[in-house]
Design a protein around this motif. Structure first.
Motif, mmCIF file in Angstrom:
data_model
loop_
_atom_site.group_PDB
_atom_site.id
_atom_site.type_symbol
_atom_site.label_atom_id
_atom_site.label_comp_id
_atom_site.label_asym_id
_atom_site.label_seq_id
_atom_site.Cartn_x
_atom_site.Cartn_y
_atom_site.Cartn_z
ATOM 1 N N MET A 1 43.358 36.575 0.121
ATOM 2 C CA MET A 1 44.261 36.200 1.200
ATOM 3 C C MET A 1 44.633 34.736 1.038
ATOM 4 N N ASN A 2 45.956 34.439 1.097
ATOM 5 C CA ASN A 2 46.362 33.051 0.972
ATOM 6 C C ASN A 2 46.239 32.341 2.300
ATOM 7 N N SER A 3 46.414 31.032 2.295
ATOM 8 C CA SER A 3 46.201 30.248 3.509
ATOM 9 C C SER A 3 47.216 30.586 4.588
ATOM 10 N N THR A 4 48.450 30.984 4.194
ATOM 11 C CA THR A 4 49.467 31.343 5.181
ATOM 12 C C THR A 4 49.051 32.599 5.936
ATOM 13 N N ASP A 5 48.629 33.646 5.214
ATOM 14 C CA ASP A 5 48.191 34.876 5.867
ATOM 15 C C ASP A 5 46.973 34.628 6.743
ATOM 16 N N LEU A 6 46.058 33.797 6.276
ATOM 17 C CA LEU A 6 44.880 33.477 7.064
ATOM 18 C C LEU A 6 45.275 32.749 8.340
ATOM 19 N N SER A 7 46.266 31.871 8.264
ATOM 20 C CA SER A 7 46.753 31.161 9.438
ATOM 21 C C SER A 7 47.363 32.122 10.451
ATOM 22 N N VAL A 8 48.096 33.136 9.957
ATOM 23 C CA VAL A 8 48.673 34.148 10.846
ATOM 24 C C VAL A 8 47.569 34.885 11.591
ATOM 25 N N LEU A 9 46.551 35.301 10.849
ATOM 26 C CA LEU A 9 45.439 36.029 11.459
ATOM 27 C C LEU A 9 44.726 35.179 12.507
ATOM 28 N N LYS A 10 44.437 33.927 12.165
ATOM 29 C CA LYS A 10 43.758 33.046 13.121
ATOM 30 C C LYS A 10 44.607 32.822 14.367
#
Length: 319
Positions: A1-10
């Motif tokens: 998972m890239n940082s953008t997708d992780l940011s969306v999830l958070k």
């Protein structure tokens, strides 16, 4: 998972916990030159706040309006299609007549998203399966090689931990390597027990651990999404780290040094209960041979080799 997708999830988890209605839109299919790949997602809050992207900005404004006025009032996923005609593609800025299909979930389950976030934070690969008819989702163990799938009955997306680079040593080359690794969306950990380097690495974007490299590697857990790069040029530190890294499932292990020193290092490692197969995993001298001379150039060569190995590209043996 890239940082953008992780940011969306958070963001989605944070908003749902605060009581905000949230919809999640996922790209499930594209035709032509659609700007975002399948699996890309966007979290949309009821007041228009967003995290992530599904089109690089082409359709987001219209999608936000539709979510606010219609989709958030529903209980099951909605399919939204952009760019069916050339005229509509031009209207929404989709290049070359691209078409975009989005599955929008108006009622994502907070408990599922929280569990997904915990799994990713624990460096687990997790698959989320969404039932199209009910909107309910389930989680199961995934594999990094699992592909995104969408059918009339379900959508399956696999999420993994961020790729991670562990750098042994906190010298100048290490800092340049850390910068390029961060720019390439790696999480970066720097390990160095030396007191004289402890003060020099005071950064919020890099995790610095002061300790013996072998002990720290065992403590943090090295997984198949981790690269280990030994850059101290001190055999007492680099070799200790390599002994553990080469036995681990790390996808890349490299060490700084000349061809002659690399050969000597491999011979030493064989004397320390590291198997011949494990020793042959070592990339040394570290980095692609691009004629690099300065620390920034060497850092570029290191990242180039790490990225090549990450994507399964064969790199030439140096010795």
């Amino acid at each position: 998972m890239n940082s953008t997708d992780l940011s969306v999830l958070k963001s989605a988890v944070s908003w749902l916990k605060a009581g905000h209605p949230v919809a999640i839109a996922t790209v499930v299919q594209t035709w032509g030159s659609a700007p975002r790949p399948v699996g890309s997602w966007l979290a949309i809050r009821h007041d228009g706040q967003v995290a992530g992207s599904v089109s690089g900005g082409c359709v987001e404004d219209d999608l936000i309006s539709r979510v606010q006025s219609e989709i958030l009032t529903r209980n099951t996923p909605e399919m939204v299609v952009y760019g069916v005609s050339q005229e509509e593609a031009a209207r929404f800025g989709l290049p070359c007549g691209g078409t975009l299909r989005l599955l929008v979930e108006p009622k994502p389950q907070l408990a599922i998203l929280e569990k997904l976030l915990v799994g990713i934070s624990s460096h687990q690969v997790t698959k989320r399966i969404v039932n199209i008819a009910s909107g309910k989702s389930t989680l199961e163990a995934g594999n990094r090689n699992d592909e995104f799938t969408y059918t009339d009955s379900e959508m399956s997306t696999t999420y993994g931990p961020r790729w991670r680079m562990v750098i042994i040593g906190a010298g100048q080359l290490s800092l340049y390597t850390a910068d390029f690794a961060l720019a390439s969306d790696f999480e970066v950990i720097v390990i160095d027990p030396r007191e004289e380097y402890a003060e020099g690495l005071n950064r919020n974007d890099v995790t610095f651990i002061k300790g013996m490299p072998d002990d720290v590697l065992l403590a943090i857990g090295v997984d198949p999404h981790t690269a280990v790069v030994a850059l101290t040029h001190d055999p007492k530190l680099d070799d200790m780290a390599l002994m553990e890294a080469l036995k681990s499932p790390a996808f890349y292990v490299g060490a700084l040094g000349s061809r002659k020193n690399t050969q000597k290092r491999k011979e030493r490692l064989l004397d320390f209960d590291v198997s011949k197969e494990e020793v042959e995993r070592l990339h040394g001298p570290v980095g692609l041979n691009i004629g690099a001379l300065t620390p920034p150039e060497i850092a570029v060569s290191i990242l180039a080799e790490v990225i090549a190995v990450k994507y399964g590209i064969t790199v030439p043996k140096k010795i």
